[in-house]
Write a protein that holds these residues in place. Structure first.
Motif, PDB file in Angstrom:
ATOM      1  N   GLN A  53      17.270  -3.634 -17.104  1.00 17.22           N
ATOM      2  CA  GLN A  53      17.246  -2.387 -16.336  1.00 17.22           C
ATOM      3  C   GLN A  53      17.433  -2.631 -14.841  1.00 17.22           C
ATOM      4  O   GLN A  53      18.048  -1.819 -14.149  1.00 17.22           O
ATOM      5  N   LEU A  54      16.914  -3.757 -14.324  1.00 12.18           N
ATOM      6  CA  LEU A  54      16.829  -3.950 -12.876  1.00 12.18           C
ATOM      7  C   LEU A  54      17.800  -4.977 -12.307  1.00 12.18           C
ATOM      8  O   LEU A  54      18.120  -4.920 -11.118  1.00 12.18           O
ATOM      9  N   ALA A  55      18.257  -5.929 -13.100  1.00 19.16           N
ATOM     10  CA  ALA A  55      19.085  -7.011 -12.576  1.00 19.16           C
ATOM     11  C   ALA A  55      20.558  -6.788 -12.922  1.00 19.16           C
ATOM     12  O   ALA A  55      20.894  -5.979 -13.792  1.00 19.16           O
ATOM     13  N   LYS A  56      21.445  -7.514 -12.231  1.00 19.57           N
ATOM     14  CA  LYS A  56      22.869  -7.480 -12.562  1.00 19.57           C
ATOM     15  C   LYS A  56      23.060  -8.095 -13.952  1.00 19.57           C
ATOM     16  O   LYS A  56      22.411  -9.094 -14.286  1.00 19.57           O
ATOM     17  N   PRO A  89       4.095   2.108 -16.026  1.00 15.81           N
ATOM     18  CA  PRO A  89       4.404   3.487 -15.651  1.00 15.81           C
ATOM     19  C   PRO A  89       5.683   3.578 -14.829  1.00 15.81           C
ATOM     20  O   PRO A  89       5.902   2.784 -13.918  1.00 15.81           O
ATOM     21  N   HIS A  90       6.549   4.562 -15.185  1.00 20.79           N
ATOM     22  CA  HIS A  90       7.813   4.675 -14.462  1.00 20.79           C
ATOM     23  C   HIS A  90       7.574   5.012 -12.994  1.00 20.79           C
ATOM     24  O   HIS A  90       8.403   4.714 -12.142  1.00 20.79           O
ATOM     25  N   HIS A  91       6.401   5.620 -12.677  1.00 17.85           N
ATOM     26  CA  HIS A  91       6.088   5.890 -11.268  1.00 17.85           C
ATOM     27  C   HIS A  91       6.043   4.583 -10.472  1.00 17.85           C
ATOM     28  O   HIS A  91       6.482   4.514  -9.326  1.00 17.85           O
ATOM     29  N   LEU A  92       5.507   3.526 -11.122  1.00 13.10           N
ATOM     30  CA  LEU A  92       5.414   2.244 -10.428  1.00 13.10           C
ATOM     31  C   LEU A  92       6.778   1.600 -10.275  1.00 13.10           C
ATOM     32  O   LEU A  92       7.089   1.016  -9.235  1.00 13.10           O
ATOM     33  N   VAL A  93       7.605   1.669 -11.322  1.00 15.39           N
ATOM     34  CA  VAL A  93       8.945   1.101 -11.232  1.00 15.39           C
ATOM     35  C   VAL A  93       9.712   1.777 -10.099  1.00 15.39           C
ATOM     36  O   VAL A  93      10.383   1.127  -9.292  1.00 15.39           O
ATOM     37  N   ASN A  94       9.604   3.112 -10.022  1.00 16.95           N
ATOM     38  CA  ASN A  94      10.298   3.842  -8.959  1.00 16.95           C
ATOM     39  C   ASN A  94       9.733   3.488  -7.587  1.00 16.95           C
ATOM     40  O   ASN A  94      10.468   3.230  -6.632  1.00 16.95           O
ATOM     41  N   LEU A 137      21.023 -28.341  -1.705  1.00 19.29           N
ATOM     42  CA  LEU A 137      20.735 -26.951  -2.064  1.00 19.29           C
ATOM     43  C   LEU A 137      19.357 -26.507  -1.591  1.00 19.29           C
ATOM     44  O   LEU A 137      18.338 -27.114  -1.949  1.00 19.29           O
ATOM     45  N   ASP A 138      19.348 -25.471  -0.773  1.00 24.89           N
ATOM     46  CA  ASP A 138      18.137 -24.732  -0.428  1.00 24.89           C
ATOM     47  C   ASP A 138      18.252 -23.337  -1.033  1.00 24.89           C
ATOM     48  O   ASP A 138      19.346 -22.754  -1.087  1.00 24.89           O
ATOM     49  N   VAL A 139      17.136 -22.784  -1.484  1.00 25.44           N
ATOM     50  CA  VAL A 139      17.132 -21.419  -2.018  1.00 25.44           C
ATOM     51  C   VAL A 139      15.947 -20.663  -1.432  1.00 25.44           C
ATOM     52  O   VAL A 139      14.970 -21.266  -0.961  1.00 25.44           O
ATOM     53  N   VAL A 140      16.038 -19.340  -1.457  1.00 22.22           N
ATOM     54  CA  VAL A 140      14.890 -18.494  -1.167  1.00 22.22           C
ATOM     55  C   VAL A 140      14.252 -18.141  -2.499  1.00 22.22           C
ATOM     56  O   VAL A 140      14.888 -17.526  -3.361  1.00 22.22           O
ATOM     57  N   LEU A 141      12.997 -18.547  -2.674  1.00 21.00           N
ATOM     58  CA  LEU A 141      12.268 -18.293  -3.914  1.00 21.00           C
ATOM     59  C   LEU A 141      11.337 -17.105  -3.699  1.00 21.00           C
ATOM     60  O   LEU A 141      10.485 -17.130  -2.815  1.00 21.00           O
ATOM     61  N   SER A 142      11.513 -16.043  -4.492  1.00 22.54           N
ATOM     62  CA  SER A 142      10.739 -14.808  -4.318  1.00 22.54           C
ATOM     63  C   SER A 142       9.911 -14.515  -5.557  1.00 22.54           C
ATOM     64  O   SER A 142      10.428 -14.500  -6.682  1.00 22.54           O
ATOM     65  N   ASP A 143       8.628 -14.289  -5.329  1.00 21.28           N
ATOM     66  CA  ASP A 143       7.737 -13.837  -6.391  1.00 21.28           C
ATOM     67  C   ASP A 143       7.879 -12.317  -6.520  1.00 21.28           C
ATOM     68  O   ASP A 143       8.193 -11.625  -5.550  1.00 21.28           O
ATOM     69  N   THR A 144       7.680 -11.776  -7.713  1.00 16.15           N
ATOM     70  CA  THR A 144       7.737 -10.327  -7.908  1.00 16.15           C
ATOM     71  C   THR A 144       6.500  -9.868  -8.661  1.00 16.15           C
ATOM     72  O   THR A 144       5.789 -10.673  -9.271  1.00 16.15           O
ATOM     73  N   VAL A 145       6.250  -8.561  -8.621  1.00 13.14           N
ATOM     74  CA  VAL A 145       5.111  -8.003  -9.343  1.00 13.14           C
ATOM     75  C   VAL A 145       5.283  -8.255 -10.836  1.00 13.14           C
ATOM     76  O   VAL A 145       6.394  -8.212 -11.368  1.00 13.14           O
ATOM     77  N   GLY A 146       4.181  -8.563 -11.504  1.00 12.11           N
ATOM     78  CA  GLY A 146       4.245  -8.836 -12.933  1.00 12.11           C
ATOM     79  C   GLY A 146       4.590  -7.599 -13.745  1.00 12.11           C
ATOM     80  O   GLY A 146       4.215  -6.481 -13.394  1.00 12.11           O
ATOM     81  N   PHE A 147       5.326  -7.802 -14.835  1.00 11.58           N
ATOM     82  CA  PHE A 147       5.661  -6.706 -15.735  1.00 11.58           C
ATOM     83  C   PHE A 147       4.578  -6.580 -16.793  1.00 11.58           C
ATOM     84  O   PHE A 147       3.785  -7.499 -17.033  1.00 11.58           O
ATOM     85  N   ILE A 148       4.565  -5.439 -17.444  1.00 11.88           N
ATOM     86  CA  ILE A 148       3.592  -5.192 -18.499  1.00 11.88           C
ATOM     87  C   ILE A 148       4.145  -4.142 -19.437  1.00 11.88           C
ATOM     88  O   ILE A 148       4.998  -3.335 -19.044  1.00 11.88           O
ATOM     89  N   ALA A 149       3.712  -4.165 -20.686  1.00 18.56           N
ATOM     90  CA  ALA A 149       4.126  -3.128 -21.630  1.00 18.56           C
ATOM     91  C   ALA A 149       3.668  -1.770 -21.117  1.00 18.56           C
ATOM     92  O   ALA A 149       2.587  -1.645 -20.543  1.00 18.56           O
ATOM     93  N   LYS A 150       4.507  -0.769 -21.322  1.00 14.34           N
ATOM     94  CA  LYS A 150       4.193   0.598 -20.899  1.00 14.34           C
ATOM     95  C   LYS A 150       3.954   0.675 -19.394  1.00 14.34           C
ATOM     96  O   LYS A 150       3.071   1.401 -18.942  1.00 14.34           O
ATOM     97  N   ARG A 161       0.833  -1.213   0.000  1.00 17.39           N
ATOM     98  CA  ARG A 161       0.000   0.000   0.000  1.00 17.39           C
ATOM     99  C   ARG A 161       0.862   1.255   0.000  1.00 17.39           C
ATOM    100  O   ARG A 161       0.518   2.250  -0.652  1.00 17.39           O
ATOM    101  N   LEU A 162       1.984   1.233   0.729  1.00 14.35           N
ATOM    102  CA  LEU A 162       2.896   2.374   0.713  1.00 14.35           C
ATOM    103  C   LEU A 162       3.424   2.630  -0.694  1.00 14.35           C
ATOM    104  O   LEU A 162       3.472   3.775  -1.165  1.00 14.35           O
ATOM    105  N   GLN A 163       3.810   1.559  -1.370  1.00 10.65           N
ATOM    106  CA  GLN A 163       4.382   1.703  -2.706  1.00 10.65           C
ATOM    107  C   GLN A 163       3.341   2.223  -3.695  1.00 10.65           C
ATOM    108  O   GLN A 163       3.644   3.080  -4.533  1.00 10.65           O
ATOM    109  N   VAL A 164       2.122   1.714  -3.609  1.00  8.74           N
ATOM    110  CA  VAL A 164       1.069   2.178  -4.503  1.00  8.74           C
ATOM    111  C   VAL A 164       0.734   3.639  -4.225  1.00  8.74           C
ATOM    112  O   VAL A 164       0.580   4.448  -5.154  1.00  8.74           O
ATOM    113  N   GLU A 165       0.625   3.998  -2.955  1.00  4.58           N
ATOM    114  CA  GLU A 165       0.296   5.391  -2.616  1.00  4.58           C
ATOM    115  C   GLU A 165       1.381   6.339  -3.122  1.00  4.58           C
ATOM    116  O   GLU A 165       1.085   7.414  -3.649  1.00  4.58           O
ATOM    117  N   LEU A 166       2.636   5.942  -2.994  1.00  2.00           N
ATOM    118  CA  LEU A 166       3.726   6.779  -3.493  1.00  2.00           C
ATOM    119  C   LEU A 166       3.612   6.953  -5.006  1.00  2.00           C
ATOM    120  O   LEU A 166       3.756   8.077  -5.527  1.00  2.00           O
TER     121      LEU A 166
END
Length: 457
Positions: A346-349, A302-307, A287-300, A163-168
């Motif tokens: 843009q976001l990963a190493k 908004p850069h406000h959301l990426v930030n 081998l154990d790993v931490v598996l993390s889900d992330t928000v889905g990407f979409i065309a266009k 909610r903080l991220q969306v409000e920002l």
């Protein structure tokens, strides 16, 4: 299908077709087909005409096409609205005032009236001046793609962080639009004593929004600090991080549920999951790993959301492996792969390995799926191919890892701390022969301590 122009409109969901000017409308079609509950839903939903501009001067990722208008319709349905028609306009350049040209805007107005629509949503990003001009011409609320995505995010975010991220993101989107309104009002004045309370209120609003943005950024920085501490612990414990990325609705949450039993909601709609979920996944005995889900990407996107979602998306920057989940049955699969690839770049190493996971492989021919060491075909819903995925994860991460038991002389006691800091230490024991350590090492540590290894597990 999208008709280029507003004199005829078409809706791909139900086949409704009619003239924008005094012709047959979707209302008459609804009377002839569909049950009463469906007709009631369509009457109570927001009814929107979707408009896109394909301009020669636009970059490929900024222009509107039939497929991006179809995706905009999916977004509208996710937000709870109903598409009444679509217009795709072709121009060399956008009109500086009304974006699509006043004549085309008048045609959209007639389409809105004919279909009894309550709003118009553009597939392109609009300036504050464009929105004001279009609302004056068309007579209903005008939104752009970014505003619609922000509305969906506001509905979907559940956790405090989300909610903080969306409000920002909402405030960052709103601030320049308030500024545009302020400039417009100041031009209406022209001198001292002519500026009324409207501009004063806008200035106050802008100041309050800036203050709120600063507070939100400070709170999100605290979230990022917590993530840094968690990340440092994972590094200390030598637990790799695997991040799931992909186009929205590709099946990322379903895959996380299948692999870890996370039990997070996974519905067939865009942006169903916004809040990051991380689970420990045992890939193999070694081998154990931490598996993390992330928000889905979409065309266009908004850069406000990426930030705003940087606190979440920075997991990609520190991931040891990325699982790029691809909807194998998606008719726009290749375009969506390119969208995700651009955001990964843009976001990963740069050196982060990527496994391409073609999900829903049971819906297409095997010949439609590429073959390669970094490719896995699977069905996240049924679990088919998930064992092969685990093996591919182990190959990508564990090829440089060695599960060993070693006996170190007491004179090398300092190496135990090094192992705790740079390897996964399973157990330490002290014997007459020396310090017995069971650990999982990378190639560097293994090469340095190979002479002390007594057993390879």
């Amino acid at each position: 299908m999208v008709v280029h122009g507003a004199d005829v409109w078409y809706n791909r969901r139900n086949g409704m077709r009619g003239s924008a000017v005094g012709g047959e409308t979707g209302v008459s079609h609804e009377k002839n087909g569909g049950n009463m509950e469906e007709r009631f839903d369509k009457q109570t939903q927001e009814r929107a005409v979707l408009v896109g501009l394909n301009a020669d001067c636009f970059a490929e990722e900024d222009t509107a096409t039939e497929s991006t208008l179809d995706e905009l319709e999916d977004l509208l349905e996710t937000a709870g609205g109903f598409c009444t028609g679509k217009v795709l306009q072709n121009r060399h350049t956008p009109d500086s005032h009304s974006f699509i040209g006043e004549g085309k805007a008048q045609e959209v107005r007639m389409l809105v009236e004919a279909t009894e629509s309550t709003m118009v949503i553009f597939d392109n990003e609009l300036s504050p001046g464009n929105i004001r001009a279009l609302e004056e011409i068309i007579g209903v609320t005008v939104l752009d793609r970014s505003a619609l995505i922000l509305d969906i995010f506001a509905q979907r975010a559940k956790t405090r962080e989300g909610r903080l991220q969306v409000e920002l993101a909402q405030y960052q989107y709103l601030l320049p639009r308030l500024s545009g309104m302020g400039r417009s009002l100041s031009r209406q004045g022209g001198g001292i004593g002519t500026r009324g309370p409207g501009e004063t209120k806008l200035e106050t609003d802008r100041r309050l929004i800036r203050e709120r943005i600063n507070r939100l950024e400070a709170e999100l920085e605290q979230v990022r600090q917590v993530r840094r501490v968690q990340r440092e612990r994972r590094i200390k414990n030598s637990i790799p991080v695997v991040a799931i990325v992909g186009y929205t609705n590709a099946g990322k949450s379903t895959l996380l549920n299948q692999l870890t039993g996370a039990g997070i909601p996974a519905n067939n709609r865009l942006f169903d999951t916004l809040d990051t979920t991380s689970r420990l996944l045992t890939v193999s005995d070694n081998l154990d790993v931490v598996l993390s889900d992330t928000v889905g990407f979409i065309a266009k996107l908004p850069h406000h959301l990426v930030n705003a979602f940087h606190a979440t998306l920075e997991e990609l920057e520190y991931a040891d492996l990325l699982l790029h989940v691809i909807d194998a049955s998606d008719p726009n699969r290749e375009e969506h792969i390119q969208v995700v690839n651009r955001l990964i770049a843009q976001l990963a190493k740069p050196e982060t390995p990527v496994l391409r996971c073609y999900n829903k492989a049971d819906l297409v021919s095997p010949a439609d799926i590429p073959v390669g060491e970094d490719v896995v075909a699977l069905s996240a819903r049924s679990g088919a191919g998930c064992q092969e995925l685990l093996q591919a994860i182990e190959r990508a991460l564990n090829h440089a890892r060695h599960h060993v038991v070693m006996t170190l002389p007491y004179s090398m006691g300092g190496q135990v701390e090094t192992l705790h800091n740079n390897a996964r230490v399973i157990g330490v024991d002290y014997s007459a022969e020396g310090i017995v350590v069971e650990a999982i090492l990378d190639d560097i540590l293994y090469g340095r301590l190979r002479d002390y290894v007594t057993k390879e597990c």
